[in-house]
Design a protein around this motif. Structure first.
Motif, PDB file in Angstrom:
ATOM      1  N   VAL A   1      49.947   4.222  14.008  1.00  0.00           N
ATOM      2  CA  VAL A   1      49.521   5.064  12.852  1.00  0.00           C
ATOM      3  C   VAL A   1      48.043   5.250  12.843  1.00  0.00           C
ATOM      4  N   LEU A   2      47.519   6.405  13.018  1.00  0.00           N
ATOM      5  CA  LEU A   2      46.072   6.555  12.770  1.00  0.00           C
ATOM      6  C   LEU A   2      45.857   7.025  11.419  1.00  0.00           C
ATOM      7  N   LEU A   3      44.953   6.309  10.690  1.00  0.00           N
ATOM      8  CA  LEU A   3      44.755   6.837   9.038  1.00  0.00           C
ATOM      9  C   LEU A   3      43.597   7.956   9.311  1.00  0.00           C
ATOM     10  N   CYS A   4      43.844   8.737   8.589  1.00  0.00           N
ATOM     11  CA  CYS A   4      42.974   9.928   8.536  1.00  0.00           C
ATOM     12  C   CYS A   4      42.337  10.294   7.029  1.00  0.00           C
ATOM     13  N   GLU A   5      41.092   9.853   6.857  1.00  0.00           N
ATOM     14  CA  GLU A   5      40.315  10.232   5.673  1.00  0.00           C
ATOM     15  C   GLU A   5      39.759  11.529   5.529  1.00  0.00           C
ATOM     16  N   ARG A   6      40.270  12.517   4.730  1.00  0.00           N
ATOM     17  CA  ARG A   6      40.018  13.892   4.569  1.00  0.00           C
ATOM     18  C   ARG A   6      39.265  14.170   3.101  1.00  0.00           C
ATOM     19  N   GLY A   7      38.945  13.299   2.392  1.00  0.00           N
ATOM     20  CA  GLY A   7      38.266  13.439   1.313  1.00  0.00           C
ATOM     21  C   GLY A   7      39.148  13.464   0.009  1.00  0.00           C
ATOM     22  N   LEU A   8      38.690  13.139  -1.142  1.00  0.00           N
ATOM     23  CA  LEU A   8      39.409  12.834  -2.315  1.00  0.00           C
ATOM     24  C   LEU A   8      39.162  13.880  -3.207  1.00  0.00           C
ATOM     25  N   ARG A   9      39.962  14.034  -4.215  1.00  0.00           N
ATOM     26  CA  ARG A   9      39.784  15.088  -5.444  1.00  0.00           C
ATOM     27  C   ARG A   9      38.469  14.347  -6.347  1.00  0.00           C
TER      28      ARG A   9
END
Ligand code: PEP
Ligand code: MN
Length: 329
Positions: free
Chosen positions: A229-237
């Motif tokens: 599994v690659l974790l993808c950070e895409r920004g939080l609200r």
């Protein structure tokens, strides 16, 4: 992990010594009068050897509490997906393509231009999660075929999203890396359905998910059978919509440098603006990202979705990341 103190120890002094070694602790309530004080070492602490801990004045013993995500902890490092290495010590990997696969011709031309920029994985949505039911929701299974063909013609891997359990078979047939979107990070039935197909997974962080919720979601995929599994950070609200989302680079540095996990950063959805994609990409690489997932389009103003954040393929060169691969001109 638990650190058990000697009866005569000063818990504050031990806590200070542990903090100095990069360990964050919570003091557990002593249950009965003379039970020794115990400190619970929080999961985001540095790794320190048992010998070093036992050498701290006041420490009597240490006890392992089982990790809630043993498979994630034991994932091979670097993670290897379709022959490409993802890790904090590896060359950064570019994954790029349009938000949505719009036509066979669009994706074929884009793939050719992206391969020249050193991109290793072609990304493109066939099943699109859209807030409005009236927005373009992707061309579905047909688009998967266009995507796969375009990638193969240019020596690229494929990453595309499985939006629901019903899409998983078709996505797995065409993708090297199955994307699970932010809105689905805790759709456990989908996580497990993807995991069972034994394909690597790109798991986007839920827009309000804690790091532990994210790690546990990854553990579901691995426990169900995913090889990595690659974790993808895409920004939080966040509280301010000017940059669409709030890119959590602290989380990237923590996961990459402290835990050694492969993290991919998506600066496109993180910011929603093409003028921020290059600086955020550089910042993500500096923080330890193993890869960048970037939306690109040959004519962003005509894109059917997410045009304002799309770069031209040639603009990827401005990030100054990997050199173009040999064999593409
Ligand atoms: C996408 O990658 O196209 C997408 C919709 O991303 P997210 O799930 O991060 O919103
Ligand atoms: Mn998009």
């Amino acid at each position: 992990m638990l650190v058990v103190l000697r009866k005569e120890a000063d818990p504050g002094a031990v806590e200070r010594a542990l903090a100095g070694a990069g360990l964050w602790c919570r003091r557990l309530q002593a249950r009965a009068g003379d039970t020794p004080t115990q400190l619970w070492v929080l999961p985001f602490s540095q790794e320190v050897s048992a010998e070093a801990l036992l050498a701290i004045d006041g420490v009597a013993a240490i006890a392992d509490s089982p990790s809630p995500h043993p498979r994630l902890d034991a994932q091979p490092r670097p993670a290897i997906v379709a022959g490409v290495r993802f890790g904090v010590a590896e060359a950064p990997v570019l994954l790029a393509g349009p938000c949505a696969v719009e036509s066979a011709a669009q994706i074929s031309e884009l793939a050719r231009r992206l391969a020249r920029q050193g991109v290793r994985f072609l990304r493109g949505g066939a099943f699109k999660p859209r807030s409005s039911p009236y927005a373009f929701r992707g061309h579905g299974v047909e688009a998967l075929g266009w995507l796969r063909r375009a990638a193969e013609e240019n020596g690229l891997g494929v990453v595309t999203e499985a939006l629901g359990e019903g899409d998983v078979d078709a996505v797995v047939e065409h993708a090297d890396l199955v994307q699970i979107g932010s809105r689905n990070m805790q759709n456990f039935a989908l996580l497990r359905a993807c995991g069972k197909r034994a394909r690597p997974i790109l798991l986007k962080r839920g827009m309000a998910a804690t790091l532990e919720e994210w790690r546990l979601a990854a553990e579901h995929c691995l426990e169900a059978g995913a090889p990595s599994v690659l974790l993808c950070e895409r920004g939080l609200r966040g509280f301010d919509g000017e940059t669409r989302n709030l890119l959590d680079l602290g989380a990237v540095a923590l996961l990459a440098h402290v835990h050694g996990l492969p993290v991919v950063v998506d600066p496109s959805h993180a910011s929603g603006r093409r003028d921020l994609v290059v600086p955020l990409s550089r910042a993500a690489l500096a923080a330890g990202a193993a890869g960048l997932l970037i939306e690109t389009h040959a004519d962003p103003s005509a894109a059917l979705s997410d045009g304002p954040q799309a770069l031209l393929p040639e603009e990827l060169a401005r990030i100054g990341a990997p050199a173009p691969r040999e064999g593409h001109s």
